[in-house]
Design a protein around this motif. Sequence first.
Motif, PDB file in Angstrom:
ATOM      1  N   TRP A  87       0.856  -1.361  -0.384  1.00  0.00           N
ATOM      2  CA  TRP A  87      -0.308  -0.459  -0.477  1.00  0.00           C
ATOM      3  C   TRP A  87       0.625   1.045   0.098  1.00  0.00           C
ATOM      4  CZ3 TRP A  87      -4.767   0.133  -1.174  1.00  0.00           C
ATOM      5  CH2 TRP A  87      -5.809  -1.726  -0.764  1.00  0.00           C
ATOM      6  N   THR A  93       4.187  -6.186  -2.217  1.00  0.00           N
ATOM      7  CA  THR A  93       2.306  -6.301  -3.017  1.00  0.00           C
ATOM      8  C   THR A  93       1.259  -6.875  -1.680  1.00  0.00           C
ATOM      9  OG1 THR A  93       2.621  -8.689  -3.502  1.00  0.00           O
ATOM     10  CG2 THR A  93       2.752  -6.608  -5.200  1.00  0.00           C
ATOM     11  N   THR A  96      -3.258  -9.017   1.874  1.00  0.00           N
ATOM     12  CA  THR A  96      -4.682  -9.791   2.246  1.00  0.00           C
ATOM     13  C   THR A  96      -4.520 -10.113   3.701  1.00  0.00           C
ATOM     14  OG1 THR A  96      -4.973  -9.586   0.295  1.00  0.00           O
ATOM     15  CG2 THR A  96      -6.552  -9.795   2.080  1.00  0.00           C
ATOM     16  N   SER A 176     -11.231  -4.155  -4.743  1.00  0.00           N
ATOM     17  CA  SER A 176     -10.619  -4.166  -5.962  1.00  0.00           C
ATOM     18  C   SER A 176     -10.153  -2.715  -5.992  1.00  0.00           C
ATOM     19  CB  SER A 176     -11.920  -4.869  -6.761  1.00  0.00           C
ATOM     20  OG  SER A 176     -10.786  -4.787  -8.230  1.00  0.00           O
ATOM     21  N   LEU A 177     -11.321  -1.854  -6.140  1.00  0.00           N
ATOM     22  CA  LEU A 177     -10.948  -0.817  -7.132  1.00  0.00           C
ATOM     23  C   LEU A 177      -9.759   0.697  -6.052  1.00  0.00           C
ATOM     24  CD1 LEU A 177     -11.663   1.644  -9.161  1.00  0.00           C
ATOM     25  CD2 LEU A 177     -13.197   2.587  -6.706  1.00  0.00           C
ATOM     26  N   ALA A 179      -7.620  -0.895  -4.518  1.00  0.00           N
ATOM     27  CA  ALA A 179      -6.417  -1.642  -4.437  1.00  0.00           C
ATOM     28  C   ALA A 179      -5.665  -1.302  -5.689  1.00  0.00           C
ATOM     29  CB  ALA A 179      -6.382  -3.174  -4.630  1.00  0.00           C
ATOM     30  N   GLN A 180      -6.359  -0.660  -6.692  1.00  0.00           N
ATOM     31  CA  GLN A 180      -6.010  -0.656  -7.690  1.00  0.00           C
ATOM     32  C   GLN A 180      -5.292   0.397  -8.071  1.00  0.00           C
ATOM     33  OE1 GLN A 180      -8.655  -1.891 -11.370  1.00  0.00           O
ATOM     34  NE2 GLN A 180      -8.834  -3.834  -9.881  1.00  0.00           N
ATOM     35  N   LEU A 181      -6.030   2.024  -6.992  1.00  0.00           N
ATOM     36  CA  LEU A 181      -5.830   3.027  -7.406  1.00  0.00           C
ATOM     37  C   LEU A 181      -4.279   3.897  -6.103  1.00  0.00           C
ATOM     38  CD1 LEU A 181      -9.636   4.518  -6.826  1.00  0.00           C
ATOM     39  CD2 LEU A 181      -7.244   4.292  -8.976  1.00  0.00           C
ATOM     40  N   LYS A 184      -0.659  -2.296  -4.503  1.00  0.00           N
ATOM     41  CA  LYS A 184      -0.180  -2.814  -5.853  1.00  0.00           C
ATOM     42  C   LYS A 184      -0.655  -4.581  -5.637  1.00  0.00           C
ATOM     43  CE  LYS A 184       4.175  -1.789  -4.033  1.00  0.00           C
ATOM     44  NZ  LYS A 184       3.466   0.365  -3.357  1.00  0.00           N
ATOM     45  N   PRO A 185      -1.235  -4.748  -5.743  1.00  0.00           N
ATOM     46  CA  PRO A 185      -2.197  -6.223  -6.057  1.00  0.00           C
ATOM     47  C   PRO A 185      -1.273  -7.492  -6.262  1.00  0.00           C
ATOM     48  CG  PRO A 185      -3.250  -4.850  -6.900  1.00  0.00           C
ATOM     49  CD  PRO A 185      -2.364  -4.346  -6.976  1.00  0.00           C
ATOM     50  N   SER A 186      -0.993  -8.490  -4.777  1.00  0.00           N
ATOM     51  CA  SER A 186      -0.178  -9.508  -5.447  1.00  0.00           C
ATOM     52  C   SER A 186      -0.933 -10.295  -7.007  1.00  0.00           C
ATOM     53  CB  SER A 186      -0.153  -9.909  -4.237  1.00  0.00           C
ATOM     54  OG  SER A 186      -1.328 -10.454  -3.524  1.00  0.00           O
ATOM     55  N   THR A 190      -4.662 -10.369  -7.446  1.00  0.00           N
ATOM     56  CA  THR A 190      -5.352 -10.399  -8.421  1.00  0.00           C
ATOM     57  C   THR A 190      -6.508 -11.612  -9.473  1.00  0.00           C
ATOM     58  OG1 THR A 190      -3.867  -8.546  -9.577  1.00  0.00           O
ATOM     59  CG2 THR A 190      -5.096  -9.691 -11.592  1.00  0.00           C
TER      60      THR A 190
END
Length: 508
Positions: A87, A93, A96, A176-177, A179-181, A184-186, A190
Amino acid sequence: MSGLILAVVVLAAPAEAAGTTGFQAVDISGSGGVTLKANWIAPAGPGRHPVIVFPSSWGLNDVEYIAQAKILAGRGYVVVSYTPRGWWFSGGTIDTAGPLDLADLSKVLDWTIANTPADPARIGAAGISYGAGISLLGAGADPRIRAVAALSGWSDLVYSLYSGDTRHQQSAGLLSLAAQLVGKPSPELTRMLGDFSGNRNVEQVKDWGRIRSAGTYLAAINANQPAVLLANGWGDSFFPPNQLVDFFGGLTTPKRLELRPGDHAIAELTGVLGLPNDAWRSLSEWFDHYLAGQSNGVESEPAVQVKPLNAAAESYPDWSALTGTNRRYGLGRIRLLDGTGLLGGAVSGGWSKRLPADKDTVAGGGVVLLTNGASAITGEQPSIWLPFVDRGRAGVWAAERPSAVQHLRGVPKVHLELSGAARTGTLVTYLYDLDALGNAKLITHAPVSWLDATSSVDVDLFATAYDLPAGHSLTLVVDTTDPLYYDENAPGDSITVTGGSYLDVPLG
């Protein structure tokens, strides 16, 4: 939403507290050498002090807790806030609240003990949402954590995603939004989010969620014996409170459960800004006793503290004392005159109500965060005008109007008998408070889905505490779709509810 909250927190950042070291920004080496951005503040006096570690919320960073950190440092605590991996400017990444996040939390404790005036025997962990989940999981993974305050957290991530075997669309979409904004999603995250939205590999997604659920590690938490404070909102659309009720019942540690009106993280929001706040006051008193050793009476207070949706605060020794006596309301035949059935009396047969499986009505659970968040601020539950509910798309059952107030406390349950249901399908049930003019206030709701042919379904509505006024009718609405959730209905299908159906309501 997350970015807006962060901006407000930054603007509201307090001046350095008198009698403290002031804030210091630091880099902490997490598991595998990943850099975790953090800040800390401590009392200026000599000696070792109790510690509170705050992992930041999903989508936010360590600046989130700066107002409360200042207050707590002034009360005698070393306070370390950090941004979990993946984050903002922390490395790695997003895990969660997985094994890497728990290893990072232990690394933060190591750093805190080595680099601040921390007392290693008096360590607490706390946070809102993601920070709450990591803290609660951490209490099972690291025995050095002696007290936890989990605000708007979860204990069962699978229930949070799939309660009633129904995928929660809006809440997962916002996660999800974010995490994308700003994250850095693993690859794993994803993949799991893609499988969730695509309704693929469901058991794999659930296994992933179980690893990230404190309920999976209940035995370890009980073995470590931290003092656990759980505080959530009745209307939390991310982490509905039923899961915490079950988890709380299994805890053998010093424990408290607090439930208040509002949606996810709404009850704690003013406290994040440094303003007076009931949830943060409870957090401070919890740590004052279980970390700082103060004799403030917290340990002898009732373990369940609730603020009903429309009544004064109440306390109970345990959850069963809150729920009182169960009353069964049979669902009766739909009247031709007004398209409404009687809710009440003996469970009866000989009737049916056909519902189109792909048609919505004005009955609804609202919009994630906004609807229940607004109701917490205004003190008014979301409402509809019941005559606007299309009886061709929904089943409606209304009870006789009682002469005295009825106190609903706990988890209402609905049993629906079905005839000729499709192999897969979804129903959504809503419990309303209906006045004499047709205004219906939402008390609670929940979805239920099935993935194999079935002749009946059972659904636990989300836990609630509500006083039904004298002269008002308890009203049940059942339809087949709600924007909060993905549904399993096929266009053109229908679902027929039949006799033998009933509603069980816990009356305190």
